[in-house]
Design an enzyme around this catalytic site. Structure first.
Site, short mmCIF file in Angstrom:
data_model
loop_
_atom_site.label_atom_id
_atom_site.label_comp_id
_atom_site.label_asym_id
_atom_site.label_seq_id
_atom_site.Cartn_x
_atom_site.Cartn_y
_atom_site.Cartn_z
N ASP A 65 35.60 12.33 13.16
CA ASP A 65 35.95 11.65 11.91
C ASP A 65 35.09 12.24 10.78
OD1 ASP A 65 33.40 10.52 12.18
OD2 ASP A 65 34.16 8.57 12.79
N ALA A 66 35.15 11.63 9.63
CA ALA A 66 34.43 12.15 8.47
C ALA A 66 32.92 12.19 8.67
CB ALA A 66 34.77 11.32 7.23
#
Length: 138
Positions: free
Chosen positions: A17-18
């Site tokens: 994810d980020a």
């Protein structure tokens, strides 16, 4: 029942994810690949089994316990253990660990059912029982 099967996985950027942490659904993908390679290592090709024997595996139940995150570039292993054999299903536990470590990051507890092309339950083929140490059908 059977010896643990170990499947290596590397965490790539696309898996995260980020924040650089493995996205939760990707552990399900890692586990699916490990189960497929477990069967392949035992001489079972799922496409052939579906086409020639009208038998396929489906996940009937999966409980996932996320204990610690994996991150970008981690070298992981999915450790697969068959813990039970029923007439038409297998019980399995899969643990995702960092290579060289034993503490699981994620634990999956599964029931994997056998079905035909119509999605109806069918008994496990004998060669699957032999592979996982399940013996003769009950």
């Amino acid at each position: 029942m059977s010896d643990p099967f170990r499947f290596p996985v590397r965490v790539y950027y696309e898996d995260t994810d980020a924040g650089g942490v493995v996205y939760h659904a990707n552990y399900l993908r890692y586990a699916e690949r490990a189960r497929t390679e477990f069967l392949r290592a035992g001489g079972v090709e799922q496409r052939e089994m579906r086409e020639q024997e009208d038998f396929a595996f489906v996940v009937r139940r999966c409980t996932v316990d996320y204990r610690a995150p994996a991150v970008l570039d981690d070298a992981l292993e999915v450790v697969t253990r068959i813990t039970g054999v029923r007439g038409a299903a297998l019980e399995a536990v899969q643990e995702v660990v960092r290579q060289g470590e034993s503490e699981p990051l994620v634990v999956l507890d599964l029931v994997i059912a056998g079905v035909n092309k119509r999605g109806r339950p069918v008994r496990l083929p004998q060669r699957i029982r032999d592979l996982v140490g399940g013996g003769a059908p009950a």
